[in-house]
Design an enzyme around this catalytic site. Structure first.
Site, PDB file in Angstrom:
ATOM      1  N   TRP A   1     -10.068  14.492  52.784  1.00 38.37           N
ATOM      2  CA  TRP A   1     -10.463  13.008  53.106  1.00 38.37           C
ATOM      3  C   TRP A   1      -9.860  12.463  54.260  1.00 38.37           C
ATOM      4  CZ3 TRP A   1      -8.721   8.126  53.555  1.00 38.37           C
ATOM      5  CH2 TRP A   1      -9.663   6.939  53.667  1.00 38.37           C
TER       6      TRP A   1
ATOM      7  N   GLY B   1      -1.322  13.959  52.078  1.00 38.49           N
ATOM      8  CA  GLY B   1      -0.421  12.801  52.531  1.00 38.49           C
ATOM      9  C   GLY B   1      -0.708  12.753  53.835  1.00 38.49           C
TER      10      GLY B   1
ATOM     11  N   GLU C   1     -15.703  -6.503  38.713  1.00 30.55           N
ATOM     12  CA  GLU C   1     -15.895  -5.124  38.328  1.00 30.55           C
ATOM     13  C   GLU C   1     -17.222  -4.493  38.614  1.00 30.55           C
ATOM     14  OE1 GLU C   1     -13.928  -2.679  38.722  1.00 30.55           O
ATOM     15  OE2 GLU C   1     -14.877  -1.133  37.362  1.00 30.55           O
TER      16      GLU C   1
ATOM     17  N   LYS D   1     -18.638  -1.715  41.255  1.00 27.69           N
ATOM     18  CA  LYS D   1     -19.391  -0.587  40.893  1.00 27.69           C
ATOM     19  C   LYS D   1     -20.686  -0.300  41.682  1.00 27.69           C
ATOM     20  CE  LYS D   1     -16.591   1.019  39.416  1.00 27.69           C
ATOM     21  NZ  LYS D   1     -15.223   1.065  38.916  1.00 27.69           N
TER      22      LYS D   1
ATOM     23  N   LYS E   1     -10.819   9.423  45.208  1.00 26.39           N
ATOM     24  CA  LYS E   1     -10.455   8.943  43.804  1.00 26.39           C
ATOM     25  C   LYS E   1      -9.208   8.372  43.800  1.00 26.39           C
ATOM     26  CE  LYS E   1     -10.754   8.911  39.468  1.00 26.39           C
ATOM     27  NZ  LYS E   1     -11.486   7.595  38.931  1.00 26.39           N
TER      28      LYS E   1
HETATM   29  C1  F6R Z   1     -13.312   2.004  41.815  1.00 20.07           C
HETATM   30  C2  F6R Z   1     -11.836   2.655  41.793  1.00 20.07           C
HETATM   31  C3  F6R Z   1     -10.811   2.192  42.743  1.00 20.07           C
HETATM   32  C4  F6R Z   1      -9.485   2.511  41.923  1.00 20.07           C
HETATM   33  C5  F6R Z   1      -8.453   2.182  42.975  1.00 20.07           C
HETATM   34  C6  F6R Z   1      -6.862   2.250  42.247  1.00 20.07           C
HETATM   35  O1  F6R Z   1     -14.343   2.574  40.992  1.00 20.07           O
HETATM   36  O2  F6R Z   1     -11.981   3.689  41.164  1.00 20.07           O
HETATM   37  O3  F6R Z   1     -11.104   0.703  43.013  1.00 20.07           O
HETATM   38  O4  F6R Z   1      -9.516   1.552  40.866  1.00 20.07           O
HETATM   39  O5  F6R Z   1      -8.436   3.004  44.009  1.00 20.07           O
HETATM   40  O6  F6R Z   1      -6.657   3.532  41.723  1.00 20.07           O
HETATM   41  P1  F6R Z   1      -5.489   3.825  40.600  1.00 20.07           P
HETATM   42  O7  F6R Z   1      -6.004   2.924  39.513  1.00 20.07           O
HETATM   43  O8  F6R Z   1      -5.571   5.274  40.508  1.00 20.07           O
HETATM   44  O9  F6R Z   1      -4.315   3.103  41.123  1.00 20.07           O
END
Ligand code: F6R
Length: 623
Positions: free
Chosen positions: A74, A101, A482, A486, A618
């Site tokens: 990414w 990183g 939310e 989505k 992700k």
């Molecule tokens: C949206 C989504 C992101 C994560 C955000 C935090 O669908 O997945 O907004 O919620 O990047 O990620 P975490 O929970 O892994 O800290």
């Protein structure tokens, strides 16, 4: 925000690395590459684009070798291209590195290395590592990596192979996640456990500034001062199939459908009956700590932040503790007031999100006690807190977070109940009502999944529109936020969430037949006001999809003159999404499900890449 994987053993490394990369593709998917060591030389494939292109390249020209490393990218430094794809090679082409990183001082290092005669091929920060290792190499790759790492600032997990040392794979980490998988006569490295779960259930979770020399039979871990490091073997608690699609078209769909089972797992052992107290495993807080709490600050990013928005309502309402919710990336730009006995609840699915980690560290420095609400066991945020309550969602692979969100809310609701019980802050009746609603949530989720075809029908009517407004009030403002997130992230429909109370202060100007409005209107204190908002939108020819509790005739009779007079059917919502009635405070858990399905089916009808939406990754491990 990339994925790395590596293999050493008796099998073909390229096939194992490719399979691992497929499970890491959620971390980035703009380019990919694999290198193996074969007969004293490195054999490499790099491609721009998704992993399928790499798989095709490997089919056209297979690369043989029993040690290899792979990467899915990414882009942070340098555009997505074949040249910028990893692995990156040293000048002599005998050392290869993959990296997740950011190397913060790469420009300075690049200048120094160029002055020393090194030639750079890419625009990436990573390439400096390949040249630095080459610079320090004197026959021992681990020592060269150790010296190279000593010069780096930033965050990294590296996999390194060397053509002259075909029997060892080197890995090192600082701030970016890294696990070493343990096999019989073979070993693995990966950015997360899911990438290698099909191969082994035994891993070492590597800590910061730890360096691994991995052979087919041995894993040797040292710190940067050469002191040996010992780790307990962590046994991955979920089966290999948990990281597969299991017959669903997309991971997101599978994960939406996993919610009832995951909810039961999250509640199990913590809440068994509406008449019994909530019990928590060790979360790093004694009853005395809980009684003395003066303030709770929730912090997180994205979807997890929305769970924190619900958390604030629950903490205030049940435990009667003043609560705030902060976007993690913003928290460090303020100077939050932290009292003695402030608890910071840090919410993260991955436990690796850079801004969330930074917020954790800011609050810790200021003296707050830290409690993580985390999915990935032993992740960095889980380890840096004073305690952790795991949401127990199992692996979440789809980029759009679904089951983690509902389980984050469930876990926070259980925490708020627990705090309320310890502090004696709420009436027994109120606590019982919330507990009953939480216990009913898995069955309600099942019922909502049975009604999926109703949501598909709604999606069919609106999927070609270009904009959407999501409106709600109170605790369900988080549901609107939310739902809109989505929708925009996977369907690319421009979707915004507002408190319905704000509508007349600006957003109402957007209302027109081309913009669909999702109005979240469960029964409860906000119900009448939401009905008023629905009427206002309908009066301006805005199409409304109302989300309401089963049997709510009042929403359907919107526009009717309650006293007498004709019923104005043109003021009724165009479409209804019905959800089983529940306690208003718990309703964000169930209301999330049809909104996830709506976004999913709208995106599916538009033919979008649901599990890999454009520009997203992700786990966002860069600030
Ligand atoms: C949206 C989504 C992101 C994560 C955000 C935090 O669908 O997945 O907004 O919620 O990047 O990620 P975490 O929970 O892994 O800290």
């Amino acid at each position: 925000m990339c994925g790395i994987v590596g293999y050493i053993g008796q099998r073909q490394a390229s096939a194992i690395c490719l399979a691992g990369l497929r499970r890491l593709e959620y971390r980035g998917y703009d380019s990919a590459g694999i290198v193996v060591v074969n007969a004293g030389r490195l054999d490499l494939h790099k491609v721009a684009g998704k992993l399928d292109s790499l798989a095709r390249a490997l089919e056209r020209r297979p690369i043989a070798g029993q040690i290899g490393i792979g990467h899915t990218r990414w882009a942070t430094h340098g555009k997505p291209s074949e040249t910028n794809a990893h692995p990156h090679l040293s000048c002599n082409g005998r050392i290869a590195v993959v990296h997740n990183g950011i190397i913060e001082n790469y420009q300075e290092l690049r200048r120094q290395l160029q002055a020393a005669g090194h030639t750079f091929r890419s625009q990436t920060d990573t390439e400096v590592m390949a040249h630095l290792v080459e610079q320090h190499y004197a026959g021992d790759p681990r020592e060269a990596v150790r010296r190279a790492v000593g010069e780096l600032q930033g965050a990294f997990a590296f996999g390194v192979v060397c053509a002259d040392n075909p029997g060892e794979l080197i890995a090192v980490r600082r701030f970016s996640p890294l696990v070493v998988g343990l096999g019989d006569g073979e070993n693995f490295i990966a950015s997360d456990m899911g990438a290698i779960r099909a191969e082994t259930d035994r891993v070492y979770v590597i800590g910061d500034d730890e360096l691994c020399r991995i052979t087919a039979d041995r894993v040797e871990i040292i710190d940067l001062e050469l002191r040996p490091v010992r780790h307990d073997v962590h046994v991955i608690p979920w089966p290999a199939e948990a990281a597969e699609k299991g017959g669903h078209k997309k991971f997101m769909h599978k994960e939406i459908h996993e919610q009832p089972v995951a909810m039961r797992a999250c509640l199990a052992g913590r809440l068994s009956s509406a008449d019994k107290p909530v019990t928590f495993e060790d979360i790093g807080l004694t009853a005395d700590n809980i009684r003395r709490l003066r303030k709770v600050v929730f912090t997180a990013c994205g979807t997890a932040y929305h769970a924190g928005v619900v958390g604030r309502f629950l903490m205030e309402k049940l435990a009667r503790i003043p609560a705030e919710t902060d976007i993690a990336a913003e928290l460090r730009h303020r100077d939050p007031v932290v009292f003695e006995d402030t608890l910071c609840i840090v919410i993260s699915q991955s436990g690796e999100t850079a801004d969330t980690l930074e917020a954790l560290r800011t609050m810790k420095r200021k003296g707050a006690r830290i409690l993580g609400v985390i999915n990935v066991v032993d992740s960095t945020i889980a380890r840096e807190g004073d305690g952790v309550a795991y949401i127990q969602a199992g692996p979440e692979i789809g980029v759009a977070s679904t089951k983690a969100y509902t389980l984050q809310i469930l876990t926070i609701a259980l925490l708020a109940l627990h705090f309320a019980e310890v502090r004696g802050a709420a009436s027994a009746e109120e606590l019982r009502a919330i507990k009953a609603a939480l216990l009913a949530a898995p069955a309600h989720a099942e019922e909502l999944l049975r009604r999926e075809s109703d949501v598909v029908a709604v999606a069919r009517k609106h999927f070609q529109k270009t904009s959407a407004l999501f409106l709600a009030r109170g605790v369900n403002l988080a549901s609107a936020m939310e739902g809109a997130l989505k929708m925009k992230e996977i369907s690319y429909i421009h979707a915004e969430a507002y408190s319905a109370g704000e509508m007349k202060h600006g957003p109402i100007a957007l209302v027109c037949p081309d913009v669909f409005v999702v109005a979240v209107a469960p029964r409860g204190p906000t119900h009448d006001e939401m009905i008023g908002n629905i009427m206002e939108i309908k009066a301006r020819s805005g199409p409304v999809i109302a989300v309401a509790f089963d049997g709510d005739t009042k929403v359907l009779q919107t526009g009717a003159d309650d006293a007498a007079g004709p019923r104005d059917t043109t003021a009724q919502p165009n479409d209804m999404i019905w959800v089983p009635p529940t306690h208003e405070m718990v309703s964000p858990v169930t209301i999330a499900i049809p909104l996830q399905l709506l976004a999913y089916h709208v995106a599916d009808l538009r033919g979008e890449h649901i599990d890999q939406p454009r520009n997203l990754a992700k786990t966002v491990t860069v600030k």
